[in-house]
Design an enzyme around this catalytic site. Structure first.
Site, PDB file in Angstrom:
ATOM      1  N   GLU A   5       0.810  -1.217   0.000  1.00 36.72           N
ATOM      2  CA  GLU A   5       0.000   0.000   0.000  1.00 36.72           C
ATOM      3  C   GLU A   5       0.844   1.269   0.000  1.00 36.72           C
ATOM      4  O   GLU A   5       0.370   2.345  -0.378  1.00 36.72           O
ATOM      5  CB  GLU A   5      -0.930   0.005   1.221  1.00 36.72           C
ATOM      6  CG  GLU A   5      -2.017  -1.064   1.194  1.00 36.72           C
ATOM      7  CD  GLU A   5      -3.125  -0.764   0.197  1.00 36.72           C
ATOM      8  OE1 GLU A   5      -3.095   0.308  -0.440  1.00 36.72           O
ATOM      9  OE2 GLU A   5      -4.018  -1.610   0.038  1.00 36.72           O
ATOM     10  N   GLU A  33       7.745 -21.400   8.536  1.00 42.15           N
ATOM     11  CA  GLU A  33       7.840 -20.512   9.702  1.00 42.15           C
ATOM     12  C   GLU A  33       8.696 -21.106  10.812  1.00 42.15           C
ATOM     13  O   GLU A  33       9.141 -20.396  11.714  1.00 42.15           O
ATOM     14  CB  GLU A  33       6.450 -20.172  10.249  1.00 42.15           C
ATOM     15  CG  GLU A  33       5.723 -21.296  10.934  1.00 42.15           C
ATOM     16  CD  GLU A  33       4.411 -20.808  11.530  1.00 42.15           C
ATOM     17  OE1 GLU A  33       4.376 -20.615  12.757  1.00 42.15           O
ATOM     18  OE2 GLU A  33       3.439 -20.617  10.781  1.00 42.15           O
TER      19      GLU A  33
END
Length: 298
Positions: free
Chosen positions: A86, A117
């Site tokens: 963004e 992860e």
């Protein structure tokens, strides 16, 4: 992590207010969820001193030509990627200025990547591929506060003397021990047990909003409260750009539109042209001399 260690985390505990969740009406569930969500802002407010310290680091990185690099797994990683993406249209920065890394790469944005992860080496590798330097700030995001991918990345960032920040949704988080600045937020047990995309994710989004937006203040991407480096990449943003020019200069729509076109659709240049009465080239020169700050070019 053993079972006792996992269940001791606030993000994994059951919420006493939602024990009968499966028997509630839609209205009752919505009201209860909204009540839980209202706790997030208060919890984030308690972490403002650490958040402010983090913003000082990220602003310094941007001012020196460095980058902000988010890294996380699952929801935490996705929120980092979202905030980074963004920044490009909102502030007109390169996609290399704010970067989001997620354990497992782009595939993990949609599909779970098994084992990613839990790797202590994958984080350092991802940062090495970005040629991490001491100018950068790495922000490790983990709701649990224990994600190996994030810990490995923070350790590598410390090794190359980059600034490091951790963001956890548990207190006394393990990742806090691996960062220069530790942000810990306790929003309480989730509405749906263990679903950290809920209150934890909301808190993370709020913090990342603050970090990226306020950091952009430090490099002249905002004038007054206007996003003057917005990229007019579609019709909506073209019209918004003209209204930003109007708001910044108190001019008519016609004047804003003319300046916008004369400035090759550069909002910031158009504003300086109107406020100082100079042409396109002179406005660009003024902004360059002011390091992109409109208020310093007037």
């Amino acid at each position: 992590m053993d079972l006792n260690e996992l269940t001791s985390l606030t993000t994994e505990k059951r919420n006493a207010q939602t024990m009968n969740l499966d028997s509630l009406t839609i209205h009752e569930a919505a009201v209860l969820m909204n009540n839980e969500d209202q706790k997030v802002g208060t919890a984030v407010a308690q972490a403002l001193p650490a958040i402010e310290n983090a913003i000082k680091k990220t602003t310094a990185s941007l001012q020196s030509g460095g980058r902000i690099i988010y890294m996380g797994a699952g929801t935490s990683g996705r929120l980092g990627v979202l905030d980074a993406a963004e920044c490009v249209p909102t502030f007109g920065v390169s996609s290399e200025t704010v970067i989001g890394l997620i354990a497992g790469g782009e595939t993990a944005m949609i599909h779970a990547v098994e084992g990613a992860e839990d790797s202590l080496t994958l984080g350092p590798t991802d940062l090495q591929n970005l040629n991490l330097s001491a100018k950068d700030t790495v922000i490790g995001i983990a709701a649990s506060g224990r994600t190996p991918y994030v810990i490995g990345g923070l350790d590598y960032a410390n090794h190359v003397h980059a600034a490091t920040v951790s963001l956890a949704l548990n207190t006394n988080a393990l990742i806090s021990q691996h960062a220069d600045t530790a942000i810990e937020i306790d929003v309480g047990p989730e509405f749906l047990t263990g679903s950290t995309r809920l209150k934890s994710g909301t808190a993370q989004k709020m913090v990342l909003n603050m970090i990226s937006t306020i950091s952009m203040l430090g490099i002249g991407k905002i004038y007054k409260n206007l996003m003057v480096d917005v990229q007019p990449t579609n019709e909506k943003l073209i019209e918004r750009s003209k209204h930003i020019i109007m708001d910044a200069t108190d001019c008519s729509f016609e004047t804003a539109e003319q300046a916008f076109m004369a400035a090759n659709q550069n909002v910031k240049v158009a504003i300086v042209m109107i406020l100082t009465g100079v042409n396109h080239n002179e406005a660009e020169e003024k902004l360059q001399q002011a390091n992109g700050f409109i208020n310093q070019s007037l």
